[in-house]
Design a protein around this motif. Structure first.
Motif, PDB file in Angstrom:
ATOM      1  N   GLY A 256       0.807  -1.217   0.000  1.00  0.00           N
ATOM      2  CA  GLY A 256       0.000   0.000   0.000  1.00  0.00           C
ATOM      3  C   GLY A 256       0.833   1.256   0.000  1.00  0.00           C
ATOM      4  N   VAL A 257       0.166   2.355  -0.315  1.00  0.00           N
ATOM      5  CA  VAL A 257       0.745   3.696  -0.194  1.00  0.00           C
ATOM      6  C   VAL A 257      -0.065   4.413   0.876  1.00  0.00           C
ATOM      7  CG1 VAL A 257       1.116   5.913  -1.345  1.00  0.00           C
ATOM      8  CG2 VAL A 257       1.460   3.776  -2.620  1.00  0.00           C
ATOM      9  N   LEU A 258       0.616   5.015   1.837  1.00  0.00           N
ATOM     10  CA  LEU A 258      -0.058   5.773   2.900  1.00  0.00           C
ATOM     11  C   LEU A 258       0.387   7.219   2.801  1.00  0.00           C
ATOM     12  CD1 LEU A 258      -1.681   5.866   5.646  1.00  0.00           C
ATOM     13  CD2 LEU A 258       0.483   5.322   6.776  1.00  0.00           C
ATOM     14  N   LEU A 259      -0.569   8.134   2.637  1.00  0.00           N
ATOM     15  CA  LEU A 259      -0.163   9.537   2.536  1.00  0.00           C
ATOM     16  C   LEU A 259      -1.187  10.494   3.131  1.00  0.00           C
ATOM     17  CD1 LEU A 259      -1.778  11.174   0.023  1.00  0.00           C
ATOM     18  CD2 LEU A 259      -0.375   9.660  -1.348  1.00  0.00           C
ATOM     19  N   GLU A 260      -0.680  11.655   3.541  1.00  0.00           N
ATOM     20  CA  GLU A 260      -1.535  12.773   3.961  1.00  0.00           C
ATOM     21  C   GLU A 260      -1.686  13.685   2.743  1.00  0.00           C
ATOM     22  OE1 GLU A 260       0.436  14.472   7.853  1.00  0.00           O
ATOM     23  OE2 GLU A 260       1.877  13.348   6.698  1.00  0.00           O
ATOM     24  N   CYS A 261      -2.900  14.066   2.403  1.00  0.00           N
ATOM     25  CA  CYS A 261      -3.094  15.018   1.291  1.00  0.00           C
ATOM     26  C   CYS A 261      -2.493  16.376   1.654  1.00  0.00           C
ATOM     27  CB  CYS A 261      -4.575  15.167   0.967  1.00  0.00           C
ATOM     28  SG  CYS A 261      -5.287  13.686   0.244  1.00  0.00           S
TER      29      CYS A 261
ATOM     30  N   LEU B  76      -4.496   2.259  -1.761  1.00  0.00           N
ATOM     31  CA  LEU B  76      -4.322   3.692  -1.508  1.00  0.00           C
ATOM     32  C   LEU B  76      -4.912   3.995  -0.131  1.00  0.00           C
ATOM     33  CD1 LEU B  76      -3.561   6.571  -2.444  1.00  0.00           C
ATOM     34  CD2 LEU B  76      -5.872   6.749  -3.393  1.00  0.00           C
ATOM     35  N   MET B  77      -4.031   4.414   0.773  1.00  0.00           N
ATOM     36  CA  MET B  77      -4.470   4.688   2.150  1.00  0.00           C
ATOM     37  C   MET B  77      -4.225   6.159   2.447  1.00  0.00           C
ATOM     38  SD  MET B  77      -2.973   1.343   4.055  1.00  0.00           S
ATOM     39  CE  MET B  77      -1.258   1.424   3.568  1.00  0.00           C
ATOM     40  N   ILE B  78      -5.301   6.863   2.809  1.00  0.00           N
ATOM     41  CA  ILE B  78      -5.157   8.289   3.105  1.00  0.00           C
ATOM     42  C   ILE B  78      -5.231   8.487   4.622  1.00  0.00           C
ATOM     43  CG2 ILE B  78      -6.007  10.611   2.635  1.00  0.00           C
ATOM     44  CD1 ILE B  78      -5.186   9.341   0.059  1.00  0.00           C
ATOM     45  N   ASP B  79      -4.183   9.105   5.152  1.00  0.00           N
ATOM     46  CA  ASP B  79      -4.138   9.430   6.576  1.00  0.00           C
ATOM     47  C   ASP B  79      -4.881  10.748   6.780  1.00  0.00           C
ATOM     48  OD1 ASP B  79      -3.554  10.355   9.118  1.00  0.00           O
ATOM     49  OD2 ASP B  79      -1.503   9.592   9.115  1.00  0.00           O
ATOM     50  N   GLU B  80      -6.108  10.636   7.282  1.00  0.00           N
ATOM     51  CA  GLU B  80      -6.964  11.811   7.521  1.00  0.00           C
ATOM     52  C   GLU B  80      -7.032  12.128   9.011  1.00  0.00           C
ATOM     53  OE1 GLU B  80      -8.586  13.723   5.323  1.00  0.00           O
ATOM     54  OE2 GLU B  80      -8.736  12.530   3.467  1.00  0.00           O
ATOM     55  N   VAL B  81      -6.008  11.738   9.740  1.00  0.00           N
ATOM     56  CA  VAL B  81      -6.050  11.950  11.195  1.00  0.00           C
ATOM     57  C   VAL B  81      -6.160  13.435  11.514  1.00  0.00           C
ATOM     58  CG1 VAL B  81      -4.778  11.674  13.356  1.00  0.00           C
ATOM     59  CG2 VAL B  81      -4.861   9.789  11.714  1.00  0.00           C
ATOM     60  N   GLN B  82      -5.382  14.249  10.808  1.00  0.00           N
ATOM     61  CA  GLN B  82      -5.429  15.695  11.053  1.00  0.00           C
ATOM     62  C   GLN B  82      -6.362  16.417  10.084  1.00  0.00           C
ATOM     63  OE1 GLN B  82      -2.092  19.246  11.563  1.00  0.00           O
ATOM     64  NE2 GLN B  82      -1.622  17.204  12.223  1.00  0.00           N
ATOM     65  N   THR B  83      -6.398  15.959   8.843  1.00  0.00           N
ATOM     66  CA  THR B  83      -7.142  16.646   7.786  1.00  0.00           C
ATOM     67  C   THR B  83      -8.629  16.289   7.755  1.00  0.00           C
ATOM     68  OG1 THR B  83      -6.466  14.841   6.347  1.00  0.00           O
ATOM     69  CG2 THR B  83      -5.185  16.864   6.197  1.00  0.00           C
ATOM     70  N   GLY B  84      -9.010  15.267   8.537  1.00  0.00           N
ATOM     71  CA  GLY B  84     -10.358  14.727   8.421  1.00  0.00           C
ATOM     72  C   GLY B  84     -11.421  15.492   9.188  1.00  0.00           C
ATOM     73  N   ASN B  85     -12.655  15.014   9.052  1.00  0.00           N
ATOM     74  CA  ASN B  85     -13.785  15.511   9.848  1.00  0.00           C
ATOM     75  C   ASN B  85     -14.010  17.010   9.679  1.00  0.00           C
ATOM     76  OD1 ASN B  85     -14.080  12.787  11.025  1.00  0.00           O
ATOM     77  ND2 ASN B  85     -12.107  13.284  11.908  1.00  0.00           N
ATOM     78  N   GLY B  86     -14.005  17.451   8.430  1.00  0.00           N
ATOM     79  CA  GLY B  86     -14.378  18.828   8.104  1.00  0.00           C
ATOM     80  C   GLY B  86     -13.237  19.833   8.089  1.00  0.00           C
TER      81      GLY B  86
END
Ligand SMILES: *Cc1c(COP(=O)(O)O)cnc(C)c1O
Length: 389
Positions: free
Chosen positions: A185-190, A219-229
């Motif tokens: 997989g690829v893990l990335l923050e947008c 394709l793995m997107i790290d939405e830990v900081q960017t997520g939830n609006g």
């Protein structure tokens, strides 16, 4: 130093360089310290208290669940955890959810899901996870290995093997690394958060998505900081027109209580079977009840307000005296000061009653999604003055 600060230094592991602010209470986007001084909170934890401090709907949801049962175990069914998973799937099109307690734990689950999927579909040698230089994915030994910043690695060798890094916004490098390594997989923050609010280009993220799809690499997107609006869309990948196979999220999801989630798309929806993975506290009903109240309210109207406040911040600060550049998306903003270090600007803002964060050489803003416009205006004026003087 006050008594509290001395005791903290005595008894708490020395892993945080705290600011000399003793937070006692708060309301919305205002924090109050021990001396009764008010601060405008432009950090919301680190993008955690999505609707601010003591938000009425969140508090009601959490206390109602507390009055019923505060924990079961994952041996039994509970309603809030199911309601949240259903809501997450309906709002994203993902198929199943695994709950943990943190961003790192959400990423651990994503990595395990990708490795198991690849082992079953391509062979166990396809175990490598590609991440980007300058990324941040967590503090556990595995998510530290995923984190593409060598200074975090030095003290803790050997880290979990099987991670390689490519340059962000360099599709040729990603393509080359995918050729050289057998990847799961690829893990990335947008948008790289801790890495200095660095925004990935649309063409880059779409290019990575295409390579992943062609090679059956997840394709793995790290939405830990960017997520939830946070970025003006429910999840940042939605600004990029890509469909991830796995999404990890945490920070803002729980509205201030510990909660992380890995959202599993079509390919990996059924990758786990009982016993494959777990978490004692994961999916805690109190945390999930709060999260349902958070997620329900991140609708188009709220997202439009996030973008409106963002536009104001970008307009005011871009090209302002003492501001070299402004980066980010939505209410995730990085300001590079021209005359001072980011830490100096944060210090000056704090003295003026505005709490900001830093990320690398930038002042970072992650205010509550519902911060009132008049507080945004006041805070921006203070930040502008701190950069200019
Ligand atoms: C904060 C963060 C993490 C780690 O989250 P924890 O809850 O501290 O484990 C992972 N990825 C990103 C992008 C983050 O910003």
């Amino acid at each position: 130093m006050t008594d509290l600060q001395t005791l903290d230094k005595t008894y708490i592991a020395n892993t945080y360089a705290r600011f000399p602010v003793e937070v006692v209470s708060g309301h919305g986007s205002i924090l109050t310290d021990r001396d009764g001084k008010d601060y405008i909170d432009m950090g919301s934890g680190i993008g955690v208290t999505a609707f601010g401090i003591g938000d009425a709907a969140w508090t009601e949801a959490v206390t109602a669940q507390l009055g019923l049962v505060q924990h079961t175990s994952n041996l039994y069914y509970t309603e809030p955890c199911v309601a949240l998973a259903k809501l997450l799937c309906e709002k994203t099109g993902m198929k199943k959810v695994f709950f943990g307690n943190s961003g790192a734990e959400a990423n651990e689950c994503a990595i395990k899901a990708a490795r198991k999927y690849a082992a079953e579909h391509k062979g166990p040698e396809y175990s490598t996870i590609l991440t980007l230089w300058n990324s941040f994915h967590g503090r556990t030994l595995t998510t530290l290995a995923a984190t593409g910043q060598e200074h975090y690695h030095e003290l803790y060798q050997p880290l979990t093997p099987g991670f390689v890094h490519a340059e962000g916004n360099d599709l040729a490098d990603v393509a080359a690394k995918l050729r050289e390594h057998k990847c799961a997989g690829v893990l990335l923050e947008c948008i790289q958060g801790e890495g200095g609010v660095r925004v990935m280009d649309k063409a880059f993220v779409q290019g990575v998505a295409k390579l992943c799809a062609e090679q059956d690499v997840l394709l793995m997107i790290d939405e830990v900081q960017t997520g939830n609006g946070r970025t003006g869309a429910l999840y940042s990948y939605m600004n990029y027109g890509v469909t991830p196979d796995i999404v990890s999220t945490a920070k803002g999801l729980g509205g201030g209580l510990p909660l992380g989630a890995a959202l599993l798309g079509e390919k990996v929806a059924d990758v786990f079977t009982p016993g494959d993975h777990g978490s004692t506290f994961g999916g805690n009903p109190v945390c999930c009840a709060g999260a349902v109240s958070v997620l329900r309210r991140i609708d188009d109207a709220l997202l439009a307000q996030v973008r409106e406040k963002s536009d104001y911040i970008f307009k005011e600060l871009t090209g302002a005296e003492g501001v070299e550049s402004v980066s980010g998306m939505g209410l995730m903003v990085g300001i590079k000061p021209a005359k001072h270090t980011a830490a100096e600007v944060v210090q000056k803002c704090m003295a003026q009653g505005v709490l900001c964060l830093t990320a690398k050489d930038r002042v970072r803003l992650l205010p509550a999604l519902n911060i009132p416009m008049d507080l945004v205006q006041k805070a921006v004026a203070v930040i502008k003055a701190a950069c200019a003087e």
